[in-house]
Design a protein around this motif. Structure first.
Motif, PDB file in Angstrom:
ATOM      1  N   LEU A  59       0.825  -1.207   0.000  1.00 42.88           N
ATOM      2  CA  LEU A  59       0.000   0.000   0.000  1.00 42.88           C
ATOM      3  C   LEU A  59       0.860   1.258   0.000  1.00 42.88           C
ATOM      4  O   LEU A  59       0.489   2.275  -0.595  1.00 42.88           O
ATOM      5  CB  LEU A  59      -0.941  -0.017   1.203  1.00 42.88           C
ATOM      6  CG  LEU A  59      -2.003  -1.128   1.174  1.00 42.88           C
ATOM      7  CD1 LEU A  59      -2.820  -1.127   2.455  1.00 42.88           C
ATOM      8  CD2 LEU A  59      -2.914  -0.976  -0.039  1.00 42.88           C
ATOM      9  N   LEU A  60       2.014   1.197   0.648  1.00 43.48           N
ATOM     10  CA  LEU A  60       2.923   2.346   0.635  1.00 43.48           C
ATOM     11  C   LEU A  60       3.427   2.610  -0.781  1.00 43.48           C
ATOM     12  O   LEU A  60       3.562   3.766  -1.202  1.00 43.48           O
ATOM     13  CB  LEU A  60       4.089   2.096   1.589  1.00 43.48           C
ATOM     14  CG  LEU A  60       5.065   3.262   1.795  1.00 43.48           C
ATOM     15  CD1 LEU A  60       4.334   4.483   2.349  1.00 43.48           C
ATOM     16  CD2 LEU A  60       6.190   2.850   2.732  1.00 43.48           C
ATOM     17  N   LEU A  61       3.677   1.544  -1.541  1.00 42.01           N
ATOM     18  CA  LEU A  61       4.107   1.699  -2.933  1.00 42.01           C
ATOM     19  C   LEU A  61       3.020   2.357  -3.780  1.00 42.01           C
ATOM     20  O   LEU A  61       3.313   2.974  -4.808  1.00 42.01           O
ATOM     21  CB  LEU A  61       4.473   0.337  -3.530  1.00 42.01           C
ATOM     22  CG  LEU A  61       5.776  -0.293  -3.018  1.00 42.01           C
ATOM     23  CD1 LEU A  61       5.947  -1.693  -3.588  1.00 42.01           C
ATOM     24  CD2 LEU A  61       6.976   0.583  -3.387  1.00 42.01           C
ATOM     25  N   ARG A  62       1.780   2.238  -3.339  1.00 41.23           N
ATOM     26  CA  ARG A  62       0.670   2.882  -4.046  1.00 41.23           C
ATOM     27  C   ARG A  62       0.408   4.286  -3.518  1.00 41.23           C
ATOM     28  O   ARG A  62      -0.589   4.914  -3.861  1.00 41.23           O
ATOM     29  CB  ARG A  62      -0.587   2.030  -3.927  1.00 41.23           C
ATOM     30  CG  ARG A  62      -0.470   0.675  -4.631  1.00 41.23           C
ATOM     31  CD  ARG A  62      -1.705  -0.170  -4.459  1.00 41.23           C
ATOM     32  NE  ARG A  62      -2.898   0.492  -4.961  1.00 41.23           N
ATOM     33  CZ  ARG A  62      -4.124  -0.034  -4.908  1.00 41.23           C
ATOM     34  NH1 ARG A  62      -4.289  -1.249  -4.387  1.00 41.23           N
ATOM     35  NH2 ARG A  62      -5.157   0.625  -5.371  1.00 41.23           N
ATOM     36  N   GLY A  63       1.294   4.768  -2.659  1.00 43.63           N
ATOM     37  CA  GLY A  63       1.190   6.134  -2.165  1.00 43.63           C
ATOM     38  C   GLY A  63       0.312   6.306  -0.961  1.00 43.63           C
ATOM     39  O   GLY A  63      -0.098   7.429  -0.648  1.00 43.63           O
ATOM     40  N   CYS A  64       0.016   5.212  -0.257  1.00 39.14           N
ATOM     41  CA  CYS A  64      -0.855   5.287   0.915  1.00 39.14           C
ATOM     42  C   CYS A  64      -0.035   4.992   2.165  1.00 39.14           C
ATOM     43  O   CYS A  64       0.283   3.832   2.459  1.00 39.14           O
ATOM     44  CB  CYS A  64      -2.012   4.300   0.780  1.00 39.14           C
ATOM     45  SG  CYS A  64      -3.294   4.532   2.031  1.00 39.14           S
ATOM     46  N   ASP A  65       0.318   6.049   2.890  1.00 37.23           N
ATOM     47  CA  ASP A  65       1.074   5.915   4.133  1.00 37.23           C
ATOM     48  C   ASP A  65       0.079   5.736   5.275  1.00 37.23           C
ATOM     49  O   ASP A  65      -0.789   6.590   5.495  1.00 37.23           O
ATOM     50  CB  ASP A  65       1.928   7.161   4.356  1.00 37.23           C
ATOM     51  CG  ASP A  65       2.910   6.995   5.501  1.00 37.23           C
ATOM     52  OD1 ASP A  65       3.049   5.862   6.005  1.00 37.23           O
ATOM     53  OD2 ASP A  65       3.533   8.000   5.893  1.00 37.23           O
ATOM     54  N   LEU A  66       0.168   4.631   5.992  1.00 37.95           N
ATOM     55  CA  LEU A  66      -0.870   4.318   6.978  1.00 37.95           C
ATOM     56  C   LEU A  66      -0.299   3.611   8.195  1.00 37.95           C
ATOM     57  O   LEU A  66       0.832   3.124   8.184  1.00 37.95           O
ATOM     58  CB  LEU A  66      -1.954   3.447   6.331  1.00 37.95           C
ATOM     59  CG  LEU A  66      -1.519   2.164   5.608  1.00 37.95           C
ATOM     60  CD1 LEU A  66      -1.270   1.017   6.571  1.00 37.95           C
ATOM     61  CD2 LEU A  66      -2.559   1.755   4.576  1.00 37.95           C
ATOM     62  N   ASP A  67      -1.108   3.591   9.239  1.00 35.07           N
ATOM     63  CA  ASP A  67      -0.842   2.776  10.424  1.00 35.07           C
ATOM     64  C   ASP A  67      -1.793   1.592  10.377  1.00 35.07           C
ATOM     65  O   ASP A  67      -3.017   1.768  10.363  1.00 35.07           O
ATOM     66  CB  ASP A  67      -1.076   3.576  11.707  1.00 35.07           C
ATOM     67  CG  ASP A  67      -0.008   4.635  11.933  1.00 35.07           C
ATOM     68  OD1 ASP A  67       1.154   4.364  11.604  1.00 35.07           O
ATOM     69  OD2 ASP A  67      -0.347   5.725  12.432  1.00 35.07           O
ATOM     70  N   LEU A  68      -1.237   0.392  10.339  1.00 42.86           N
ATOM     71  CA  LEU A  68      -2.047  -0.812  10.251  1.00 42.86           C
ATOM     72  C   LEU A  68      -2.437  -1.258  11.655  1.00 42.86           C
ATOM     73  O   LEU A  68      -1.591  -1.352  12.546  1.00 42.86           O
ATOM     74  CB  LEU A  68      -1.257  -1.910   9.543  1.00 42.86           C
ATOM     75  CG  LEU A  68      -2.041  -3.025   8.851  1.00 42.86           C
ATOM     76  CD1 LEU A  68      -2.982  -2.451   7.802  1.00 42.86           C
ATOM     77  CD2 LEU A  68      -1.073  -4.007   8.199  1.00 42.86           C
TER      78      LEU A  68
END
Length: 306
Positions: A213-222
């Protein structure tokens, strides 16, 4: 005084994964007191010492700071309601939760995976908390999985291990990514679905999902697992996690208001039911972990503490 942001510091402390305990005592006049704590640690085997840290904000703080005996109850998987009762219920907490008294009249929580009866060894002030060190005089334990807490949410190792139970040809791993009052979805020719990836290494589900998901530009806390089910017709194992985005939707994603989730068309009936449940649970921030198959299963409480 300090220049550190207290809220940010509390969030940083919350990254540490802990168990959940209920600490109990009895005042000289016989009043029973208890509070929920994850600030618990073993200290020594010889002598057998442990510590807990009651906060000065507790209405019963002085009772614990001055007590001569207390008990620590390590909660089991499924005892979220017990934790919530001793964290926030304003009435008689012990009337709400089954308990028994130890030999000294201190309450022990029924069903706890470990119970420690203690005499107070030392009580020390420490900022806005008290360090209460107890010498263990008696204890019990069981093999039941414990209740965990991290990042503002409960989790269960026993339940989340089901995520790794890979019995079909393919594992689909996805995330319900929240941002304010929206959820990020991707649209396919067959309908909407949460952002997801096909994975093979069952030991790296969370890590590989976050990296994809980070590679798709979505920086998140799982966060915690939210829905785990098998689709026998597609011979696919599905695992979806709660997540919180740090910014805008990633590539191919769009933000949908949580209240609108039940109105959309989804790729499968199982995903449609999952998103409808999420829309309902998001209103109260009281989430559950679904375990089953694509048609039926059980929801286990994963209540978010605030």
């Amino acid at each position: 005084m300090t220049d550190l942001d207290p809220r940010a510091l509390r969030t940083a402390f919350g990254r540490f994964m802990t168990g959940v305990t209920v600490v109990t005592t009895r005042t000289p006049d016989g009043t029973l007191c208890g509070f929920t704590a994850n600030s618990f640690s073993s200290v020594s085997l010889d002598p057998p010492l442990l510590l807990v840290c009651p906060g000065k904000f507790l209405s019963t703080f002085q009772s614990f700071a001055d007590c001569s005996r207390f008990a620590v109850n390590v909660l089991a998987e499924g005892q979220e309601d017990v934790s919530n009762t001793f964290a926030s219920f304003k009435g008689d907490r012990f009337a709400q939760v089954p308990n028994t008294l130890d030999a000294h009249g201190i309450p022990l929580i029924d069903g706890a995976i470990a119970q420690f009866s203690c005499t107070t060894w030392q009580s020390l002030p420490a900022g806005d908390h008290q360090i209460l060190i107890g010498e263990v005089t008696e204890f019990t334990q069981s093999e039941t999985p414990g209740l965990g807490y991290a990042g503002g949410q409960y989790f269960s190792l026993g339940l989340e291990r089901a995520v790794l139970d890979q019995t079909f040809d393919k594992t689909v791993c996805g995330a319900l990514i929240a941002y304010d009052d929206t959820v990020f979805l991707e649209e396919t020719p067959d309908g909407f679905r949460p952002p997801q990836v096909d994975l093979k290494d069952r030991g790296r589900l969370r890590l590989d999902l976050q990296e994809a998901l980070l590679l798709r530009g979505c920086d998140l806390d799982l966060g915690a697992a939210y829905s785990v089910f098998d689709d026998a017709g597609r011979r696919t194992h599905h695992a979806y996690f709660l997540a919180t985005s740090k910014g805008a939707p990633g590539t191919g994603m769009q933000a949908v208001p949580s209240r609108d989730l039940p109105t959309l068309t989804y790729t499968t009936p199982a995903i449609a039911e999952m998103m409808a449940r999420y829309s309902l649970e998001a209103r109260s921030r009281s989430f559950g972990l679904y375990l089953g198959d694509a048609k039926r299963g059980d929801v286990h409480s994963l209540t978010e503490r605030t």
